[in-house]
Design a protein around this motif. Structure first.
Motif, PDB file in Angstrom:
ATOM      1  N   ASN A  26      48.094   8.694  33.761  1.00 13.67           N
ATOM      2  CA  ASN A  26      46.946   9.193  34.522  1.00 13.67           C
ATOM      3  C   ASN A  26      46.198   8.040  35.200  1.00 13.67           C
ATOM      4  OD1 ASN A  26      45.088  11.164  35.427  1.00 13.67           O
ATOM      5  ND2 ASN A  26      43.722  10.671  33.739  1.00 13.67           N
ATOM      6  N   TYR A  27      46.080   6.910  34.528  1.00 14.40           N
ATOM      7  CA  TYR A  27      45.372   5.757  35.095  1.00 14.40           C
ATOM      8  C   TYR A  27      46.255   4.928  36.029  1.00 14.40           C
ATOM      9  CZ  TYR A  27      41.186   6.310  32.274  1.00 14.40           C
ATOM     10  OH  TYR A  27      40.026   6.783  31.730  1.00 14.40           O
ATOM     11  N   PHE A  28      47.487   4.605  35.588  1.00 11.51           N
ATOM     12  CA  PHE A  28      48.327   3.684  36.345  1.00 11.51           C
ATOM     13  C   PHE A  28      49.144   4.349  37.449  1.00 11.51           C
ATOM     14  CE2 PHE A  28      48.136   1.310  32.170  1.00 11.51           C
ATOM     15  CZ  PHE A  28      47.231   0.380  32.626  1.00 11.51           C
ATOM     16  N   LYS A  29      49.438   5.640  37.296  1.00  8.34           N
ATOM     17  CA  LYS A  29      50.222   6.403  38.271  1.00  8.34           C
ATOM     18  C   LYS A  29      51.646   5.879  38.425  1.00  8.34           C
ATOM     19  CE  LYS A  29      46.412   8.612  39.604  1.00  8.34           C
ATOM     20  NZ  LYS A  29      45.860   9.433  38.578  1.00  8.34           N
ATOM     21  N   GLU A  30      52.097   5.026  37.526  1.00  9.00           N
ATOM     22  CA  GLU A  30      53.453   4.475  37.576  1.00  9.00           C
ATOM     23  C   GLU A  30      54.072   4.566  36.195  1.00  9.00           C
ATOM     24  OE1 GLU A  30      53.379   0.438  38.929  1.00  9.00           O
ATOM     25  OE2 GLU A  30      52.326   0.936  40.781  1.00  9.00           O
ATOM     26  N   GLU A  31      55.324   5.042  36.135  1.00  7.29           N
ATOM     27  CA  GLU A  31      55.997   5.218  34.848  1.00  7.29           C
ATOM     28  C   GLU A  31      56.194   3.895  34.117  1.00  7.29           C
ATOM     29  OE1 GLU A  31      59.527   7.631  34.830  1.00  7.29           O
ATOM     30  OE2 GLU A  31      58.613   9.105  36.151  1.00  7.29           O
TER      31      GLU A  31
END
Length: 192
Positions: free
Chosen positions: A48-53
């Motif tokens: 949710n915060y980083f938007k990257e897996e």
């Protein structure tokens, strides 16, 4: 989690027992088993915060490393809630660090542009959480406890009543009024 060895006998322990075992013995198996229960939630918050897996997966492992140290010095009553706060703080700190390291090349025309207005860029999620935390403090003790248990710790009305000792009717009232007061406070402080 491949770093967990033989977990026979500790799978059935509740969070508090696993936490106690880790604190008393330093058993990474116990801590790993405990963390494994909530790893998907930690990953979700990070995503949710980083938007990257990949960044989120890295953060999940970094948070486990933090746990190894922090659980030795912190008294934790509700591991799930505490872990959520730790995860959120980890993500916010990582994003702040990234923001500090971002540099922008400024050419002369950009600086001399009179139409340019300085924008104060703030992390809206962090701001919202800060406002919510401040507003929680404005609630009465009964409302604050009831709202915290019901919404943040995901307890049902009956559990809230048992934990606090309040009557069921009072619990429902505290939650309803607390939610309304919280909403009013958040709207008031968000518009400022």
């Amino acid at each position: 989690m491949k770093f967990i060895k033989n977990t026979t006998g500790i799978k059935d322990l509740d969070d508090a027992a696993l936490l106690l075992r880790y604190k008393s013995t330093g058993s990474l198996d116990a801590l790993g088993m405990l963390y494994k229960r909530y790893m998907h939630l930690v990953y979700g918050v990070c995503l949710n915060y980083f938007k990257e897996e990949e960044a989120s997966k890295d953060a999940v492992m970094q948070i486990f490393e933090e746990l190894v140290l922090k659980l030795k010095i912190h008294e934790v009553q509700n591991f799930k809630s505490w872990l959520h706060v730790l995860t959120r703080n980890h993500c916010l700190m990582a994003l702040r660090k990234l923001a500090k390291n971002n540099t922008v090349s400024i050419d002369d025309t950009f600086v001399e542009n009179t139409d340019f207005v300085h924008l104060d860029i703030d992390d809206t999620k962090e701001t919202q959480l800060t406002v919510m935390e401040k507003c929680m403090e404005t609630l009465t003790e009964e409302q604050r406890k009831s709202v915290d248990l019901f919404y943040l710790q995901e307890k049902c009305y009956k559990e809230v009543a048992e934990i606090t000792g309040y009557e069921m009717v009072k619990v429902k009232s505290y939650i309803q009024n607390g939610k309304r007061n919280l909403k009013i406070c958040i709207e008031k402080n968000s518009s400022e």
